[in-house]
Scaffold this motif. Structure first.
Motif, PDB file in Angstrom:
ATOM      1  N   CYS A  40      53.311  -4.878  29.391  1.00  0.00           N
ATOM      2  CA  CYS A  40      52.680  -3.595  29.217  1.00  0.00           C
ATOM      3  C   CYS A  40      52.866  -2.773  30.493  1.00  0.00           C
ATOM      4  O   CYS A  40      52.723  -3.316  31.589  1.00  0.00           O
ATOM      5  N   GLN A  41      53.182  -1.521  30.321  1.00  0.00           N
ATOM      6  CA  GLN A  41      53.203  -0.605  31.458  1.00  0.00           C
ATOM      7  C   GLN A  41      51.748  -0.267  31.800  1.00  0.00           C
ATOM      8  O   GLN A  41      50.833  -0.576  31.038  1.00  0.00           O
ATOM      9  N   ALA A  42      51.548   0.385  32.939  1.00  0.00           N
ATOM     10  CA  ALA A  42      50.200   0.791  33.331  1.00  0.00           C
ATOM     11  C   ALA A  42      49.585   1.668  32.251  1.00  0.00           C
ATOM     12  O   ALA A  42      50.289   2.381  31.536  1.00  0.00           O
ATOM     13  N   GLU A  43      48.286   1.634  32.146  1.00  0.00           N
ATOM     14  CA  GLU A  43      47.583   2.391  31.116  1.00  0.00           C
ATOM     15  C   GLU A  43      47.897   3.888  31.191  1.00  0.00           C
ATOM     16  O   GLU A  43      48.022   4.553  30.164  1.00  0.00           O
ATOM     17  N   ASP A  44      48.063   4.416  32.413  1.00  0.00           N
ATOM     18  CA  ASP A  44      48.378   5.842  32.562  1.00  0.00           C
ATOM     19  C   ASP A  44      49.887   6.110  32.585  1.00  0.00           C
ATOM     20  O   ASP A  44      50.326   7.235  32.778  1.00  0.00           O
ATOM     21  N   LEU A  45      50.691   5.072  32.399  1.00  0.00           N
ATOM     22  CA  LEU A  45      52.153   5.145  32.298  1.00  0.00           C
ATOM     23  C   LEU A  45      52.846   5.591  33.586  1.00  0.00           C
ATOM     24  O   LEU A  45      54.020   5.945  33.573  1.00  0.00           O
ATOM     25  N   SER A  46      52.154   5.558  34.712  1.00  0.00           N
ATOM     26  CA  SER A  46      52.710   6.110  35.943  1.00  0.00           C
ATOM     27  C   SER A  46      53.300   5.075  36.897  1.00  0.00           C
ATOM     28  O   SER A  46      53.758   5.450  37.979  1.00  0.00           O
ATOM     29  N   ASN A  47      53.296   3.801  36.531  1.00  0.00           N
ATOM     30  CA  ASN A  47      53.856   2.796  37.443  1.00  0.00           C
ATOM     31  C   ASN A  47      55.318   3.115  37.747  1.00  0.00           C
ATOM     32  O   ASN A  47      56.066   3.543  36.876  1.00  0.00           O
ATOM     33  N   ARG A  48      55.715   2.920  39.005  1.00  0.00           N
ATOM     34  CA  ARG A  48      57.070   3.283  39.447  1.00  0.00           C
ATOM     35  C   ARG A  48      58.130   2.416  38.785  1.00  0.00           C
ATOM     36  O   ARG A  48      59.098   2.920  38.244  1.00  0.00           O
ATOM     37  N   LYS A  49      57.974   1.104  38.864  1.00  0.00           N
ATOM     38  CA  LYS A  49      58.931   0.176  38.247  1.00  0.00           C
ATOM     39  C   LYS A  49      58.310  -0.402  36.980  1.00  0.00           C
ATOM     40  O   LYS A  49      57.092  -0.434  36.831  1.00  0.00           O
ATOM     41  N   SER A  50      59.164  -0.890  36.103  1.00  0.00           N
ATOM     42  CA  SER A  50      58.663  -1.490  34.874  1.00  0.00           C
ATOM     43  C   SER A  50      57.759  -2.677  35.195  1.00  0.00           C
ATOM     44  O   SER A  50      58.061  -3.486  36.068  1.00  0.00           O
ATOM     45  N   ALA A  51      56.651  -2.760  34.466  1.00  0.00           N
ATOM     46  CA  ALA A  51      55.683  -3.833  34.679  1.00  0.00           C
ATOM     47  C   ALA A  51      55.585  -4.739  33.448  1.00  0.00           C
ATOM     48  O   ALA A  51      54.608  -5.457  33.285  1.00  0.00           O
ATOM     49  N   LEU A  52      56.587  -4.689  32.576  1.00  0.00           N
ATOM     50  CA  LEU A  52      56.551  -5.492  31.356  1.00  0.00           C
ATOM     51  C   LEU A  52      56.554  -6.977  31.718  1.00  0.00           C
ATOM     52  O   LEU A  52      57.375  -7.430  32.500  1.00  0.00           O
ATOM     53  N   TYR A  53      55.618  -7.714  31.153  1.00  0.00           N
ATOM     54  CA  TYR A  53      55.459  -9.125  31.518  1.00  0.00           C
ATOM     55  C   TYR A  53      55.205 -10.049  30.331  1.00  0.00           C
ATOM     56  O   TYR A  53      55.095 -11.254  30.504  1.00  0.00           O
ATOM     57  N   GLU A  54      55.113  -9.496  29.131  1.00  0.00           N
ATOM     58  CA  GLU A  54      54.743 -10.299  27.977  1.00  0.00           C
ATOM     59  C   GLU A  54      55.527  -9.831  26.758  1.00  0.00           C
ATOM     60  O   GLU A  54      55.758  -8.645  26.581  1.00  0.00           O
ATOM     61  N   ARG A  55      55.918 -10.757  25.908  1.00  0.00           N
ATOM     62  CA  ARG A  55      56.690 -10.419  24.708  1.00  0.00           C
ATOM     63  C   ARG A  55      55.745 -10.369  23.514  1.00  0.00           C
ATOM     64  O   ARG A  55      55.316 -11.404  23.010  1.00  0.00           O
ATOM     65  N   ILE A  56      55.424  -9.148  23.074  1.00  0.00           N
ATOM     66  CA  ILE A  56      54.522  -9.032  21.925  1.00  0.00           C
ATOM     67  C   ILE A  56      55.068  -8.124  20.819  1.00  0.00           C
ATOM     68  O   ILE A  56      54.463  -8.037  19.761  1.00  0.00           O
TER      69      ILE A  56
END
Length: 110
Positions: A40-56
Motif C-alpha cells: 500500500c502507498q501512503a494514505e495521502d499518496l505522497s510517499n516519494r518512493k513506492s512503499a508497496l509491501y504486500e500482494r493483495i
C-alpha cells in the motif's frame, strides 16, 4: 475495502477459498519469482518512493490460460506519479495487476 478482515484460525481466507474452488492465481503462472506487491502507498499518496509491501490485488481465472503472455504490476513506479516530478502523488494506494492471457478456443463437439 483495502484491508482484509481478521480471520479466525481454521477459516480459509478468501484467497484460499478461490484456489480451493478451482480458480487459478494468474501471477503464479508467470515466469520469475517477483513478489507482485500491490499494497500500500501512503494514505495521502505522497510517499516519494513506492512503499508497496504486500500482494493483495490479483487476477483469478476459472479456466487455466493456454499461455500467459505477460502479468505485471502497474502504477508502482515513480514515473507513474502525477506532476510535478518529485512532488506528485501516486494514482492510488494500490498498484494494479495487468495480464495478457491467451485462452484455448473451445468448440462444440457433435
Amino acid at each position: 475495502m483495502n484491508r482484509a478482515p481478521p480471520f479466525d484460525a481454521g477459516i480459509p481466507t478468501p484467497y484460499q477459498q478461490f484456489i480451493a474452488t478451482g480458480f487459478t492465481d494468474i501471477w503464479e503462472l508467470r515466469p520469475g519469482n517477483l513478489p507482485g506487491y500491490t499494497c500500500c502507498q501512503a494514505e495521502d499518496l505522497s510517499n516519494r518512493k513506492s512503499a508497496l509491501y504486500e500482494r493483495i490485488d490479483m487476477i483469478f481465472s476459472l479456466e487455466v490460460p493456454a499461455k500467459v503472455k505477460q502479468v505485471r504490476v502497474v502504477a508502482d513506479k515513480v514515473s507513474d506519479k502525477t506532476p510535478p516530478p518529485g512532488r506528485g502523488l501516486w494514482p492510488s494506494d494500490h498498484g494494479g495487476v495487468k495480464g495478457d492471457l491467451q485462452f484455448q478456443l473451445l468448440t462444440a463437439q457433435n
